[in-house]
Design a protein around this motif. Sequence first.
Motif, short mmCIF file in Angstrom:
data_model
loop_
_atom_site.label_atom_id
_atom_site.label_comp_id
_atom_site.label_asym_id
_atom_site.label_seq_id
_atom_site.Cartn_x
_atom_site.Cartn_y
_atom_site.Cartn_z
N ILE A 111 0.78 -1.18 0.00
CA ILE A 111 0.05 0.16 0.07
C ILE A 111 0.80 1.48 0.08
N GLU A 112 2.00 1.22 0.68
CA GLU A 112 2.67 2.32 0.81
C GLU A 112 3.39 2.67 -0.54
N ASN A 115 0.47 4.14 -2.82
CA ASN A 115 0.33 5.52 -2.55
C ASN A 115 1.30 6.50 -2.96
N LEU A 116 2.71 6.18 -3.03
CA LEU A 116 3.84 6.96 -3.45
C LEU A 116 3.65 7.11 -4.86
N GLN A 118 1.16 6.76 -6.81
CA GLN A 118 -0.01 7.93 -7.45
C GLN A 118 0.30 9.30 -6.95
N LYS A 119 1.29 9.63 -5.96
CA LYS A 119 1.56 11.18 -5.86
C LYS A 119 2.80 11.39 -6.95
N SER A 123 -3.16 9.75 -9.88
CA SER A 123 -4.14 8.76 -9.60
C SER A 123 -4.58 7.86 -10.52
#
Length: 605
Positions: A111-112, A115-116, A118-119, A123
Amino acid sequence: MRVSDALVEKLLKISTQITPEELNTLRQQAVASKQSMQELSIKSNFITEKELTKLYAQEIDIPFVELSPKDIPSETLQQLPERIARQYKVVLFGSNPDGSKLLAMEDPDDIEAVNLLQKQLGSNIKIHIAPAQNIQSALDQYRTSIGNELTKVIPTEEAKETDEAESVKEEDLAEDSPIAQTVNLLIQYAVRAGASDIHIEPREDYVLIRYRVDGVLREANKLPKKVMAALVSRIKILANLKIDERRAPQDGRFKLDITGKVYALRVSTLPIMDGEKVVMRILDESTKAQGLEDLGYWGEALDTINRAVVQPYGMILVTGPTGSGKSTSLFSVLSKLNRPSVNISTVEDPVEYRVIGANQTQVNPVAGMTFVNGLRALLRQDPNIIMVGEIRDGETANLAIQAALTGHLVFSTLHTNNAATTLPRLLDMDVEPFLIASTVRAVVGQRLIRRLCMECREQYKPDEKVLEQLKNSFKIDNPEKFAWIHKLEESALEAGIGKPIQNVKNSDKTGELSTTETEITSLWKAHDGGCDNCNHSGYKGRMGIYEVLENNEPVQKLIVSQGTSETIQTQAIKDGMLTMQMDGLIKALRGQTSIEEILRVTRET
């Protein structure tokens, strides 16, 4: 990708590649060795990493992808910084028309990392899962050429005086030193190039680096002469050799983990006029044995060797020069025969391939472990199958023959030009003719040839000059011979040897026959200048050409009467044996290689 033991068990059951008993044994081994079921099942060859990843992708409903690293555009790859890509083992390999970016990850559950990403990329991303080794190969595309990489770690300044160039400082041998990085880079690029050997050769003013790829040496780079002493010392440390011994040759071995795969490097040093030359043979220890069909066996040759290896006792010999693939053929056969109910024992020099479950012994003359002593010891180890790395003298030959007579299946190699020459060669070693006739089941003669690159090979119609050369080289001198070749080509097509190499992009055209019963209508050749896929050589990969001589009754009579290799060869061909040269011609007609390559390899035989 980290998969729980329970889920691995479930996926193994789905794959139907493991019995309940084997699964229970694997579970017990995992507990005893404190290894995960995922790691152990792949290591034990119950399932490949690719197959397990595919099943896992279906289970978690994430699309599976197998990347073709060279097909990923550099500008696409570079959109994701290398630091992030390597840290999270993720590759940006394309985009959809709607603008969504396609990502391949080793562990999509991270997940980490998601998320990174997507940044970093927005997205609108589509996550895929790919095998770890496939991801690593794609990550290697961030690197530029070996020359640029080496320039970063070795200053390109002129060599200093000879005495200074020969000195080795302690800091040069540290794990993070430029010299250590240089050795790692040389090996990594050799693996990426598919090299079998690395040659590090001192010259008067520089150090020449050459890679042997598909049997041909290619220059890779030149280094400053001043780094030679430190480079050799670093390699000697890795191979546990004497650093201060520069006047005598030395041999050693070490292992290295590259892109998630373990490679063993066999090191040989040799004093020459300008310093010490180093040759490193690269052996992929994670290699799974290929089937005989994958190695290029087909038709009568395949049937003959399959009949020979299922005999309860006897001897099977593989012959050819150094580097002709003899060990690979034996590795394939031994892996095929390897079962829990069979004791396989080998004595080799060196141990090139690891066969899980077999008892493999390394020859060590200094300790008194020669082929003869090793073979004597093996006979007291209750073996079913014995493999002797090489028969070099009469004592070894006679011991191997005696082992075959006393109920063992014996495999070994000899250095002879072809299969028929092997039998008189045993006579020269003072082995009794009747013993050879009664124990030898089959003799395999082989060579390695380069495959044509399926991306850029070219088909052409041969002119009269080429046809005349073919008639002379392959003794095609009458319509009956043409008709025979035409039938062989048809049977080769049925056997599947004209199928394209896996994972090529263009369609294969070898389904079309290249002969009629009276002429050769088309041939294939390497594209001049090649392409990126084959590193501009026109060839990619290698395969074998074979002749398998079955020791039948007519051949046995010739052996007992001490017939010449020519008479044995003539009789074997009469009984249906296909010579190496003719096997190569069929494979050239099927588009797998070129006529020039066959003549290059077989002209001496």
